[in-house]
Write an enzyme that holds these catalytic residues in place. Structure first.
Site, PDB file in Angstrom:
ATOM      1  N   ARG A  14       0.884  -1.366  -0.039  1.00  0.00           N
ATOM      2  CA  ARG A  14       0.008   0.055   0.036  1.00  0.00           C
ATOM      3  C   ARG A  14       0.954   1.193   0.128  1.00  0.00           C
ATOM      4  NH1 ARG A  14      -3.566  -0.857   5.216  1.00  0.00           N
ATOM      5  NH2 ARG A  14      -1.458  -1.240   5.973  1.00  0.00           N
ATOM      6  N   SER A  41      -7.456   2.698   5.859  1.00  0.00           N
ATOM      7  CA  SER A  41      -6.847   1.446   5.384  1.00  0.00           C
ATOM      8  C   SER A  41      -6.459   1.385   4.062  1.00  0.00           C
ATOM      9  CB  SER A  41      -8.029   0.337   5.618  1.00  0.00           C
ATOM     10  OG  SER A  41      -9.246   0.619   4.774  1.00  0.00           O
ATOM     11  N   GLU A  62     -20.422   1.062  -1.118  1.00  0.00           N
ATOM     12  CA  GLU A  62     -19.691   0.532  -2.148  1.00  0.00           C
ATOM     13  C   GLU A  62     -20.286   0.630  -3.692  1.00  0.00           C
ATOM     14  OE1 GLU A  62     -20.267  -1.112   0.771  1.00  0.00           O
ATOM     15  OE2 GLU A  62     -18.158  -0.719   1.698  1.00  0.00           O
ATOM     16  N   PHE A  87     -15.234  -5.976  -0.207  1.00  0.00           N
ATOM     17  CA  PHE A  87     -16.276  -5.214  -0.429  1.00  0.00           C
ATOM     18  C   PHE A  87     -16.096  -4.517  -1.777  1.00  0.00           C
ATOM     19  CE2 PHE A  87     -14.966  -4.506   4.180  1.00  0.00           C
ATOM     20  CZ  PHE A  87     -15.796  -5.661   4.648  1.00  0.00           C
ATOM     21  N   ARG A 171      -2.098  -6.009   2.019  1.00  0.00           N
ATOM     22  CA  ARG A 171      -1.055  -5.186   3.239  1.00  0.00           C
ATOM     23  C   ARG A 171      -0.239  -5.895   3.788  1.00  0.00           C
ATOM     24  NH1 ARG A 171      -6.158  -3.315   6.292  1.00  0.00           N
ATOM     25  NH2 ARG A 171      -4.654  -2.730   8.058  1.00  0.00           N
TER      26      ARG A 171
END
Lengths: 323, 269
Positions: A14, A41, A62, A87, A171
């Site tokens: 990330r 996040s 979303e 999601f 991540r």
């Protein structure tokens, strides 16, 4: 090629993503980030502090997030739509199909914390179906970089590519495997190690495990080819066919279900173009138990030692078939 | 263009739509008839558009979220010069670009692909937000069906439009009171809409959506919040035996019915 065993420095991809996004954002005012409350996040805090108006946070919604992304692109902007992969893909799959892929909207979908990065949070938060869901959609390249260098290169490429992209990031810390200055090419696998006994193919967080497995195999005199195949669609047909013809067996591993992902995409090519024995490692079509991503990858046979064992078994199967 | 002229064009569009449904043997005629007056007002008076430059960045945006009435949009686009008028005859034919739901990559004037319900409004919010970010002066319009408002994605978009202060966005709800199989009231009755939209922070105007003198000012109204037009319409408007019946959601007239409908629509041309 770097020695991944003796250089264990791990990177959260990330960081590479936002570093490139912020650099490109400074050059191109059309770049906007869209998120579903996932500023933290998705590590968009830096982007937000530089250009608060260019961070479009739709809240926890979303379907709207993906639709808004398509509309922003229609209005001439270059949106990077960021959300947890589970999601982003699962909740908004029809928006991805109709608003992004079918409409061919120039939107970059960034799935964060993909695979089993949220391992302990349980199967609702695992994103081990996303390759299968997205790679059936026309117009939508599907890319899962293996390290921070490839992540940076893929983000740079995505920004210059005129069309939708699904970039699947993790991540979970991974070592750098590709050389500094690596350029990402869509649909092109990277040869990380050559060999003729078998080909090991992976992407994302699993590629470095394949390299470690290859090192274990080499200790036993087995030279495995290792391909990093970040692009799941369009699949690198030439590299797969060459692997089948030149090494006689293909072992794949992915942080995904064994149904419909990278291994399946490779198997589709192998069956049609160059049939050889294959084995697909991943989560075998079940909801995974609780545990960290690293624990779960080991649990499902993707520790370097287990991969090496699977490779030896596959080579034996190939040899018995030939004899 | 004035309301009387718009009425005449709307009747011509209705007649061409009816013919195309009859010839193709399919279509969503009830919802097409309810929406055609608003489409006419948009394309022949309100929208700042250039048929020879369908991607001009300054164009106003219109999104037909109730994509199943694509035929009404095709006939309107053809009449306005975006596509050849005789192409309407290819509706639903093999390889025609005029399929049952509009395709933005094939049909000039279509902004985004719709068909599954609840998609157009989020995309329209993105269009309006883009104009806010870039300073573009275009206005974004989106039309949904009243039954379509049952899709939750619309309410996500409604909330975000208010949060973003999108005074450059107009939502038109084609409130013909019927969905595919029954009335809205007997299915999942979201009506009355105005209080719900107001509660979300929108300006709301209620109009007769089949009366030009009410449609035009509502579409041209500007304020400082997103604007919802609750357009009370009649499903099947303009054809006596189709009006206000659930049966005509996607029924096709037989030869006798077709003759009557053509006669009714031709009378006032």
């Amino acid at each position: 090629m770097k020695d991944v065993i003796s250089s264990p420095k791990l990177h959260d991809c990330r960081d590479a993503f936002v570093s490139v996004l912020e650099r490109l954002g400074a050059e191109n005012p059309k770049i906007v980030a869209v998120c579903n409350d996932s500023v933290g996040s998705s590590k968009l805090g830096g982007f937000k502090s530089k250009w608060p108006e260019r961070l479009v946070n739709v809240g926890i919604a979303e379907q709207n997030m993906v639709g808004v992304g398509a509309g922003l692109a229609n209005g001439g902007l270059l949106p990077f739509v960021c959300g947890a992969a589970c999601f982003l893909t699962g909740r908004s799959l029809e928006q991805i199909k109709a608003d992004i892929a079918y409409s061919n909207a120039n939107v970059k979908l960034i799935g964060i914390s993909s695979g089993m990065a949220y391992g302990e949070l349980g199967p609702t938060h695992h994103s081990i179906e996303d390759f299968a869901w997205t790679r059936v959609l026309p117009n939508l390249p599907v890319v899962a970089p293996c390290d921070s260098i490839e992540t940076a290169a893929a983000v740079e490429w995505a920004a210059s590519y005129d069309g939708p992209v699904f970039l699947r990031l993790s991540r979970v810390g991974v070592p750098d495997l590709l050389p500094a200055g690596h350029k990402f090419e869509l649909g092109k696998a990277n040869l990380l190690r050559d060999g003729d006994a078998i080909t090991l193919i992976a992407n994302g967080t699993v590629t470095h495990r394949m390299m470690k497995a290859a090192a274990l195999l080499a200790e036993q005199g087995i030279e495995a080819r290792v391909l990093n195949m970040a692009t799941v669609r369009p699949i690198d047909v030439d590299a797969v066919v060459a692997a089948a013809r030149e090494t006689g067996a293909i072992l794949t591993a992915e942080e995904h279900s064994t149904f419909g992902g990278l291994g399946s995409a490779i198997a589709e090519v192998v069956v049609a173009e160059a049939p050889v024995p294959m084995k697909i490692l991943g989560v075998p079509g079940i909801f995974a138990p609780t545990g960290s991503a690293e624990f779960l990858l080991d649990e499902f046979g993707m520790s370097p030692a287990a991969i090496a064992e699977a490779a030896i078994a596959l080579i034996a199967r190939t040899s018995s078939r030939i004899s | 263009m004035q309301p009387n002229d718009l009425d005449r064009i709307a009747r011509q569009i209705r007649l061409r739509d009816l013919q195309a449904v009859f010839e193709a043997g399919a279509g969503h005629i009830g919802g097409e008839m309810s929406a055609i007056d608003i489409l006419t007002a948009l394309y022949f008076r309100v929208l700042r558009i250039w048929p020879d430059q369908p991607r001009n960045p300054d164009r106003d945006r219109f999104v037909l979220s109730k994509g199943h009435v694509a035929l009404a949009l095709y006939v309107t686009l053809a009449k306005r010069g975006f596509i050849p008028e005789d192409e309407v005859a290819t509706f639903l034919k093999p390889h025609s670009r005029l399929n049952g739901h509009p395709n933005c990559n094939k049909v000039p004037g279509v902004e985004t692909n719709t068909g599954p319900l609840g998609h157009g409004l989020p995309v329209a919010v993105g269009m309006a937000k883009a104009a806010k970010l870039t300073g573009a002066k275009y206005h974004t319009y989106v039309m949904t069906g009243d039954g379509e408002m049952q899709e939750g994605s619309n309410w996500e978009a409604i909330a975000s439009a208010a949060q973003f202060g999108l005074d450059n966005l107009t939502l038109i709800i084609d409130h013909n009171r019927f969905q595919q199989g029954a009335s809205l009231k007997d299915t999942n009755n979201l009506a009355p809409f105005p209080a719900k939209l107001s509660a979300f922070g929108w300006d709301v105007t209620e109009i007769n959506g089949n009366a030009m003198d009410e449609i035009v000012p509502a579409l041209e109204k500007r304020g400082n919040r997103p604007h919802c037009i609750v357009a009370h319409t009649n499903k099947g408007h303009g054809i006596s035996f189709m009006q206000d019946t659930v049966d005509w959601h996607h029924k096709v007239p037989n030869a006798d019915q077709y003759k009557i409908a053509v006669a009714e629509l031709s009378e006032t041309l």
